[in-house]
Design a protein around this motif. Sequence first.
Motif, PDB file in Angstrom:
ATOM      1  N   GLU A   1       7.001  -5.277  -7.490  1.00 44.81           N
ATOM      2  CA  GLU A   1       5.949  -5.221  -8.365  1.00 44.81           C
ATOM      3  C   GLU A   1       5.207  -6.684  -9.221  1.00 44.81           C
ATOM      4  O   GLU A   1       3.858  -6.986  -9.323  1.00 44.81           O
TER       5      GLU A   1
ATOM      6  N   ASN B   1       1.965   2.135  -3.369  1.00 48.17           N
ATOM      7  CA  ASN B   1       1.058   1.918  -4.292  1.00 48.17           C
ATOM      8  C   ASN B   1       0.884   1.006  -5.218  1.00 48.17           C
ATOM      9  O   ASN B   1       0.962   1.222  -6.478  1.00 48.17           O
ATOM     10  N   LEU B   2       1.211  -0.069  -4.663  1.00 49.20           N
ATOM     11  CA  LEU B   2       1.185  -1.317  -5.516  1.00 49.20           C
ATOM     12  C   LEU B   2      -0.024  -2.316  -4.868  1.00 49.20           C
ATOM     13  O   LEU B   2      -0.273  -2.413  -3.678  1.00 49.20           O
ATOM     14  N   GLU B   3      -0.831  -2.668  -5.982  1.00 51.37           N
ATOM     15  CA  GLU B   3      -1.903  -3.573  -5.481  1.00 51.37           C
ATOM     16  C   GLU B   3      -1.921  -5.042  -5.505  1.00 51.37           C
ATOM     17  O   GLU B   3      -1.283  -5.574  -6.290  1.00 51.37           O
TER      18      GLU B   3
ATOM     19  N   GLU C   1       0.832  -1.082   0.041  1.00 55.57           N
ATOM     20  CA  GLU C   1      -0.284   0.022  -0.006  1.00 55.57           C
ATOM     21  C   GLU C   1       0.747   1.159  -0.052  1.00 55.57           C
ATOM     22  O   GLU C   1       0.693   2.215  -0.716  1.00 55.57           O
ATOM     23  N   ARG C   2       1.892   1.327   0.758  1.00 54.34           N
ATOM     24  CA  ARG C   2       2.718   2.361   0.908  1.00 54.34           C
ATOM     25  C   ARG C   2       3.608   2.469  -0.534  1.00 54.34           C
ATOM     26  O   ARG C   2       3.884   3.665  -0.910  1.00 54.34           O
TER      27      ARG C   2
END
Length: 183
Positions: free
Chosen positions: A109, A55-57, A52-53
């Motif tokens: 990622e 910005n990866l789902e 989350e920090r």
Amino acid sequence: MNLSDHFLIAMPSIQDPIFGGTVIYLCEHNDRGALGVVINKPTDITIGGLMERLNLELEIHTLSGKPVMFGGPVQDDRGFVLHSPDTHYSSMLQISKEVAFTTSRDVLEALASGAGPQRVLISIGYAGWNPGQLEDEILRDGWLTVAADPDVIFDLPISERYSAAMKLLGVDPLKLVSGSGHA
């Protein structure tokens, strides 16, 4: 003596708040020093929280609640990943047939998308030693060493990793005494 792909197991006499009770997986050990990752000290950050920090789902929700480890006091603002070497990543160091070490974002990622390594341990920070420093600590009875078992890193509950590493040596941690005798 090259201790890459070995565990460093803190002797029970080590009362240091950082390294007491730890098992460290050594990723690299050579004439320039040593680098390892603590595998049994969870932080309060989860893999889901870390993603989350960044910005990866996270597609694989079974990883979401797994803790990120405190890998050591060096570069404790950066992530380091121990993983199975299923795929090659940009800053990957393959340590053995079963363990690789990566510091680049591409492994995170891939993990978030569900295409990452099958086995993974994420840490914040790492443990490092200058040339000769680790050897000196071993000689002063600070650490036990044993060939690493990837199952201990990736599969065992965190609370069992110290005793499992000791058992690889054939040692019951409750029977160790601090200090050593020299004849």
